[in-house]
Design an enzyme around this catalytic site. Sequence first.
Site, PDB file in Angstrom:
ATOM      1  N   ASP A  72      29.123  -7.990   8.426  1.00 56.66           N
ATOM      2  CA  ASP A  72      27.860  -7.294   8.665  1.00 56.66           C
ATOM      3  C   ASP A  72      27.480  -6.495   7.416  1.00 56.66           C
ATOM      4  O   ASP A  72      27.556  -7.016   6.303  1.00 56.66           O
ATOM      5  CB  ASP A  72      27.975  -6.401   9.914  1.00 56.66           C
TER       6      ASP A  72
ATOM      7  N   TYR B  26      19.290  -0.267   6.947  1.00 54.59           N
ATOM      8  CA  TYR B  26      18.535  -1.523   6.982  1.00 54.59           C
ATOM      9  C   TYR B  26      17.279  -1.395   6.121  1.00 54.59           C
ATOM     10  O   TYR B  26      16.883  -2.346   5.439  1.00 54.59           O
ATOM     11  CB  TYR B  26      18.135  -1.869   8.417  1.00 54.59           C
TER      12      TYR B  26
ATOM     13  N   HIS C  94      31.045 -11.870  15.968  1.00 55.11           N
ATOM     14  CA  HIS C  94      30.590 -10.999  14.883  1.00 55.11           C
ATOM     15  C   HIS C  94      31.515  -9.806  14.662  1.00 55.11           C
ATOM     16  O   HIS C  94      31.640  -9.316  13.544  1.00 55.11           O
ATOM     17  CB  HIS C  94      29.179 -10.509  15.218  1.00 55.11           C
TER      18      HIS C  94
END
Length: 383
Positions: A177, A307, A361
């Site tokens: 990630d 982000y 994930h």
Amino acid sequence: MEMKPFKIAIPEQQLHDLSNRLKQVRWPSRFSEEPWALGTDHSFLKRLVDYWSSEYNWREQEARLNRFPQYIENVDGFDIHFVHVRGEGVSSRPMLLTHGWPGSFVEMLELIPYLTTPSLYGGQAEDAFDVIIPSLPGFAFSSKPTQPGVGSKYVATLWAKLMDRLGYERYFVQGGDIGAGVSTWLAFIYPERVRGLHLNYIPGSYRPPLTQNTPSMSKEERTYLDSVAEWSEREGAYSALHRTKPETLAFALSDSPAGLASWMLEKFRGWSDCKGNIESSFSLDHILTNISIYWFTNTIASSMRIYTEGGKMPLHFTEGQRITVPTGVSVFPKELPMPPQSWVERVYHVTYWEEADKGGHFAAMEQPKLLAEHLHRFIHSIN
């Protein structure tokens, strides 16, 4: 050098406040074709909130977390929280692990014993690592950024300085990630420091150079890009919101623990290899400990902003740029869209590629033993 020891100690007042909020949730009306079809399932979230309110014991989890040696070090004005566990034997090597969102340092803790004490799990003491797990700026107990610019590339420079202060001249790095982006930047900026790079996810913003001087895309690579576009259309709304308008959402999630749980829970279910049953991959206590840390530290807003920074500086390479550090990649079957090996090799120096038969994930949380085995095999392949 000596680092400042850190112990988690959430004030009792915060526990009472959380308890009161959990008892006063205003639930939305129910409408769904089937459970989870339109997002977080109403019934499951209500059960989780009830458990959080009546059975979950934060003090027990706090004590468990505090069994791991933790420290705070100020680096470039940021108080960086990190876990630092020494490996067995006299020749342990440093391994820097970086988490992502909606995880935290907690998601990496299950890996620690397999890396620091391999002799207890069928391995050799000489294969041990010193494990360092920092909390990203704006996550958990690290400082919250107050100015733009704190993206994955900048975090890589903070990690390099932290490792300097810990006395590690060369080290291995691992991430998934957001941690995959930070680890990639570390290998790119400091190739003389990074002995090996291991990823269980290829950063979502990664794009290799595609020019008239590079090979044409293969059918497999084009299929991968199509799958990314399809996934983004179906699942990518959260990322677009984090990149563009995180503050709007942050007001709601910072005020409602049920809302915060809903926003994060759906990702733990959707991105894990749980086959629809989230409790087959994570216990309720594991889920709530991670969510509780976001709640108590009030870091959902600051965690989403990374982000925004990633959107300003995506992980793009120009022609001729490469990661020269030996790179290992572990592919878990329920991971977000993963590129084929040929796509990764356009920039990364891939020396190890292994596909797992289970996991998703959150590999460090879901399959810590399996991920540790991959890591050990990768390290052996380059040493």
